[in-house]
Design a protein around this motif. Structure first.
Motif, PDB file in Angstrom:
ATOM      1  N   PHE A  91       7.467   4.704  -0.215  1.00  0.00           N
ATOM      2  CA  PHE A  91       7.203   3.452  -0.617  1.00  0.00           C
ATOM      3  C   PHE A  91       6.469   3.697  -1.947  1.00  0.00           C
ATOM      4  O   PHE A  91       5.609   4.271  -2.185  1.00  0.00           O
ATOM      5  N   LEU A  92       7.165   2.955  -3.102  1.00  0.00           N
ATOM      6  CA  LEU A  92       6.489   3.093  -4.444  1.00  0.00           C
ATOM      7  C   LEU A  92       5.523   1.971  -4.568  1.00  0.00           C
ATOM      8  O   LEU A  92       5.818   0.898  -4.359  1.00  0.00           O
ATOM      9  N   HIS A  93       4.674   2.429  -5.355  1.00  0.00           N
ATOM     10  CA  HIS A  93       3.630   1.344  -5.839  1.00  0.00           C
ATOM     11  C   HIS A  93       2.508   1.819  -6.912  1.00  0.00           C
ATOM     12  O   HIS A  93       2.589   3.094  -7.070  1.00  0.00           O
ATOM     13  N   GLN A  94       1.707   1.084  -7.743  1.00  0.00           N
ATOM     14  CA  GLN A  94       0.979   1.659  -8.590  1.00  0.00           C
ATOM     15  C   GLN A  94      -0.463   1.711  -7.967  1.00  0.00           C
ATOM     16  O   GLN A  94      -1.083   0.744  -7.295  1.00  0.00           O
ATOM     17  N   ASP A  95      -0.870   2.909  -8.063  1.00  0.00           N
ATOM     18  CA  ASP A  95      -2.322   3.011  -7.534  1.00  0.00           C
ATOM     19  C   ASP A  95      -3.342   2.167  -8.053  1.00  0.00           C
ATOM     20  O   ASP A  95      -3.297   2.282  -9.411  1.00  0.00           O
ATOM     21  N   PRO A  96      -4.164   1.376  -7.510  1.00  0.00           N
ATOM     22  CA  PRO A  96      -4.844   0.376  -7.918  1.00  0.00           C
ATOM     23  C   PRO A  96      -6.083   0.714  -8.691  1.00  0.00           C
ATOM     24  O   PRO A  96      -6.686   0.363  -9.654  1.00  0.00           O
ATOM     25  N   ASP A  97      -6.467   2.064  -8.062  1.00  0.00           N
ATOM     26  CA  ASP A  97      -7.740   2.683  -9.066  1.00  0.00           C
ATOM     27  C   ASP A  97      -7.119   3.502 -10.391  1.00  0.00           C
ATOM     28  O   ASP A  97      -7.724   3.388 -11.261  1.00  0.00           O
ATOM     29  N   SER A  98      -6.188   4.278 -10.035  1.00  0.00           N
ATOM     30  CA  SER A  98      -5.789   5.239 -11.266  1.00  0.00           C
ATOM     31  C   SER A  98      -4.666   4.719 -12.200  1.00  0.00           C
ATOM     32  O   SER A  98      -4.298   5.095 -13.228  1.00  0.00           O
ATOM     33  N   GLN A  99      -4.118   3.515 -11.610  1.00  0.00           N
ATOM     34  CA  GLN A  99      -3.003   2.827 -12.195  1.00  0.00           C
ATOM     35  C   GLN A  99      -1.704   3.897 -12.388  1.00  0.00           C
ATOM     36  O   GLN A  99      -0.800   3.615 -13.246  1.00  0.00           O
TER      37      GLN A  99
END
Length: 200
Positions: A91-99
């Motif tokens: 599952f691909l996503h952008q980490d909300p903390d590190s971007q």
């Protein structure tokens, strides 16, 4: 994701093939098992809902999946359904903390007779290597979310030098992460040889 729809990955013990509609009935049969659903944090779906999920895996840009085949069984029978033992997903996503661009990895060996043979380890290494090598995915790191009681999966990913970053007691879940660094890519290349064929 359409990225892998024409790609077959050849390992020593396993072969990875795209998740097709013809695989759905056996996959649905696996997921009727309550223990397997608990281990994979999955909901029970109807067969039609399972077909919709398969179409989602094919169409959505944030999902990548392969069906895991037992290479020996496939070589003998030339039948993907008979050879199916599990699946591996990202599952691909952008980490909300590190971007950072992150791929959450999953591996399931559903067939009881196929467990403990190294299929899950090789399939996951092949998936990680395949995804890391796709420049268009622009991945920065991999992560996994594993039930605290799933000792086998925790051991597997720690052996890939994933490191625990979060523990959420209410969900009974551990998160482990592995940044994609030059040193780790070198390690990955030593673990697995990525060989692909055209899949029709």
């Amino acid at each position: 994701m359409h990225l892998n729809e024409n790609t077959k990955i050849l390992g020593r013990r396993v072969i990875l093939v795209p998740y097709e509609a013809r695989h759905v009935p056996k996959y649905h049969q696996w997921m009727s098992n309550e223990t397997l659903r608990e281990l994979t944090a999955s909901e029970e779906l109807t067969l039609e809902e399972e077909h919709e999920m398969q179409r989602s895996w094919r169409e959505d840009d944030d999902k990548l999946t392969f069906i895991v085949l037992d290479a020996e069984t496939y070589a003998r029978d030339q039948d993907e359904i008979t050879a199916m033992v599990g699946d591996t997903n990202l599952f691909l996503h952008q980490d909300p903390d590190s971007q950072q661009q992150t791929a959450e990895a999953e591996i399931m060996i559903a067939e009881p007779d196929a467990r403990g043979k190294g299929f899950g380890r090789e399939a996951m290494l092949l998936m990680l290597k395949y995804a890391q090598a796709q420049s268009q995915l622009k991945l920065d790191k991999f992560e996994v979310k594993i039930d605290m009681d799933n000792a086998a999966s925790l051991h597997l990913f720690k052996s890939f030098t994933f490191v625990e970053t979060r523990r959420v007691e209410v969900f009974h879940e551990v998160t482990l992460e592995r940044p994609i660094t030059a040193d780790w890519i070198k390690w990955l290349d030593q673990q697995v040889d990525l060989r692909t064929q055209s899949y029709q």
